[in-house]
Write an enzyme that holds these catalytic residues in place. Structure first.
Site, PDB file in Angstrom:
ATOM      1  N   ILE A  32     -36.752  56.098 -16.022  1.00  0.00           N
ATOM      2  CA  ILE A  32     -36.815  57.083 -17.117  1.00  0.00           C
ATOM      3  C   ILE A  32     -37.409  56.457 -18.458  1.00  0.00           C
ATOM      4  CG2 ILE A  32     -34.412  56.387 -18.109  1.00  0.00           C
ATOM      5  CD1 ILE A  32     -34.143  59.428 -18.114  1.00  0.00           C
ATOM      6  N   HIS A 101     -30.643  48.504  -6.609  1.00  0.00           N
ATOM      7  CA  HIS A 101     -32.072  48.992  -7.019  1.00  0.00           C
ATOM      8  C   HIS A 101     -33.177  47.877  -7.346  1.00  0.00           C
ATOM      9  CE1 HIS A 101     -30.289  48.334 -10.797  1.00  0.00           C
ATOM     10  NE2 HIS A 101     -31.383  48.323 -11.424  1.00  0.00           N
TER      11      HIS A 101
HETATM   12  P1  AMP Z   1     -31.358  47.431 -14.357  1.00  0.00           P
HETATM   13  O1  AMP Z   1     -31.331  47.105 -15.737  1.00  0.00           O
HETATM   14  O2  AMP Z   1     -32.176  46.578 -13.360  1.00  0.00           O
HETATM   15  O3  AMP Z   1     -29.776  47.678 -13.850  1.00  0.00           O
HETATM   16  O4  AMP Z   1     -32.134  48.800 -14.170  1.00  0.00           O
HETATM   17  C1  AMP Z   1     -31.623  50.089 -14.623  1.00  0.00           C
HETATM   18  C2  AMP Z   1     -32.875  50.928 -14.837  1.00  0.00           C
HETATM   19  O5  AMP Z   1     -32.566  52.386 -14.594  1.00  0.00           O
HETATM   20  C3  AMP Z   1     -33.677  50.771 -16.222  1.00  0.00           C
HETATM   21  O6  AMP Z   1     -34.675  50.535 -16.027  1.00  0.00           O
HETATM   22  C4  AMP Z   1     -33.499  52.229 -16.773  1.00  0.00           C
HETATM   23  O7  AMP Z   1     -34.381  52.762 -17.413  1.00  0.00           O
HETATM   24  C5  AMP Z   1     -33.424  53.126 -15.504  1.00  0.00           C
HETATM   25  N1  AMP Z   1     -32.626  54.306 -15.533  1.00  0.00           N
HETATM   26  C6  AMP Z   1     -31.444  54.446 -16.245  1.00  0.00           C
HETATM   27  N2  AMP Z   1     -31.173  56.047 -16.044  1.00  0.00           N
HETATM   28  C7  AMP Z   1     -32.017  56.519 -15.404  1.00  0.00           C
HETATM   29  C8  AMP Z   1     -32.428  57.987 -15.120  1.00  0.00           C
HETATM   30  N3  AMP Z   1     -31.460  58.948 -15.317  1.00  0.00           N
HETATM   31  N4  AMP Z   1     -33.535  58.112 -14.460  1.00  0.00           N
HETATM   32  C9  AMP Z   1     -34.271  57.218 -14.085  1.00  0.00           C
HETATM   33  N5  AMP Z   1     -34.079  55.898 -14.454  1.00  0.00           N
HETATM   34  C10 AMP Z   1     -32.978  55.451 -15.002  1.00  0.00           C
END
Ligand code: AMP
Ligand code: ZN
Length: 115
Positions: A32, A101
Site C-alpha cells: 500500500i 511476509h
Molecule cells: P514490514 O515493515 O516489513 O513489517 O512491512 C509491512 C508492510 O506492509 C509495509 O511495507 C506496509 O506498507 C505494508 N502494508 C500495511 N498495510 C497494508 C495494506 N492494507 N495493504 C498493503 N500493504 C500494507
C-alpha cells in the site's frame, strides 16, 4: 488465522488488496506504501509471526515462499533488471506487521547498505 492480524484479514478478503499471485501456500499483493516502482508483499496463508517462528509447518512454508517469489519476479519481468527480497524481522529489522511476509522490490537501482 489470527483474529487481529492485518495480513490474515487480507487473506480472508476482509481487508481489500491488489492481488498479484496466489497459490495453496502463499498470497501476494501490491504494498500500500510502495518504496520502489515494484513493491509486492508475499505472505504465507498460514499465520506465522516471523521468518523464525517455530511452528511445525514452518520449514516447508519457507521453501514455498521463496519458490512463489521466484515465480512472481518472472511474472513481473524483473528477472533481467534484477530485484531484491527483504524479510524484516523484529524490532531492529524494522518489522511492523507480525505475519510472515517477503518484500519484492524492483524497477529501479536499490542502494546498499540499508539505512
Ligand atoms: P514490514 O515493515 O516489513 O513489517 O512491512 C509491512 C508492510 O506492509 C509495509 O511495507 C506496509 O506498507 C505494508 N502494508 C500495511 N498495510 C497494508 C495494506 N492494507 N495493504 C498493503 N500493504 C500494507
Ligand atoms: Zn496473520
Amino acid at each position: 488465522m489470527s483474529n487481529d492480524c492485518l495480513f490474515c484479514k487480507i487473506i480472508s478478503g476482509e481487508i481489500p488488496s491488489n492481488k498479484v499471485y496466489s497459490d495453496d501456500h502463499v498470497y501476494a499483493f501490491h504494498d500500500i506504501n510502495p518504496v520502489a516502482p515494484t513493491h509486492v508483499l508475499v505472505i504465507t496463508r498460514k499465520h506465522l509471526s516471523a521468518v523464525n517462528d517455530r511452528s511445525e509447518e514452518h520449514e516447508p512454508l519457507l521453501g514455498a515462499l521463496m519458490v512463489a517469489a521466484n515465480r512472481i519476479v518472472k511474472q513481473l519481468d524483473l528477472e533481467e533488471s534484477g530485484f531484491r527480497y527483504v524479510i524484516n524481522t523484529g524490532s531492529h529489522g524494522g518489522q511492523t506487521v507480525f505475519h510472515l511476509h517477503l518484500h519484492i522490490l524492483g524497477g529501479r537501482p536499490l542502494a546498499w547498505p540499508p539505512g
